[in-house]
Design an enzyme around this catalytic site. Sequence first.
Site, mmCIF file in Angstrom:
data_model
loop_
_atom_site.group_PDB
_atom_site.id
_atom_site.type_symbol
_atom_site.label_atom_id
_atom_site.label_comp_id
_atom_site.label_asym_id
_atom_site.label_seq_id
_atom_site.Cartn_x
_atom_site.Cartn_y
_atom_site.Cartn_z
ATOM 1 N N GLU A 72 27.708 61.048 26.771
ATOM 2 C CA GLU A 72 27.269 62.333 26.234
ATOM 3 C C GLU A 72 27.048 62.233 24.725
ATOM 4 O OE1 GLU A 72 28.878 62.589 30.112
ATOM 5 O OE2 GLU A 72 29.881 61.813 28.322
ATOM 6 N N HIS A 99 34.032 64.154 6.708
ATOM 7 C CA HIS A 99 33.363 62.991 6.130
ATOM 8 C C HIS A 99 31.938 62.794 6.623
ATOM 9 C CE1 HIS A 99 37.344 60.738 5.037
ATOM 10 N NE2 HIS A 99 37.346 62.003 4.642
#
Length: 154
Positions: A72, A99
């Site tokens: 996925e 991040h």
Amino acid sequence: MRVHIATDHAAYELKEHLVARLVDAGHEVVDHGAESFDADDDYPTYVIPCAEAVVADPGSLGIVLGGSGNGEQMAANKVTGVRAALAWSTELATLARQHNNANVVSLGGRMHTEEEAWQIVSTFLGTPFSGEERHARRIAQVDAYETSGKLPTV
């Protein structure tokens, strides 16, 4: 927040659980399927439209689910503009947002309890991108490669 979500059969029950939890938490949920359990369905049918919807809907985030979450995540990342992260802990969900400014989280329905999955999802949705220059610079490099096929010179 608007949240797009999709799965195949492998995490259908988890998706239903997460949709209810998301609605209870005040999120606007767009369910891209599966609409019912079908052991023979294929995750790209649901995951790719979900990922496309996230890109087309600025400010939204996405959740894609499967047995492991690996396929996925890979499928979602084929959509230009998607930064999908496979998260198997709240720490990874936090880092993906802080991040990498990930806009889609992928989870394995066979890997987590409903409560663990909810903690990962709620952490992902509740964590903002840090905006730090070094992280923005790296994301820009990946985006440049995605559009041109070449790494920018530094």
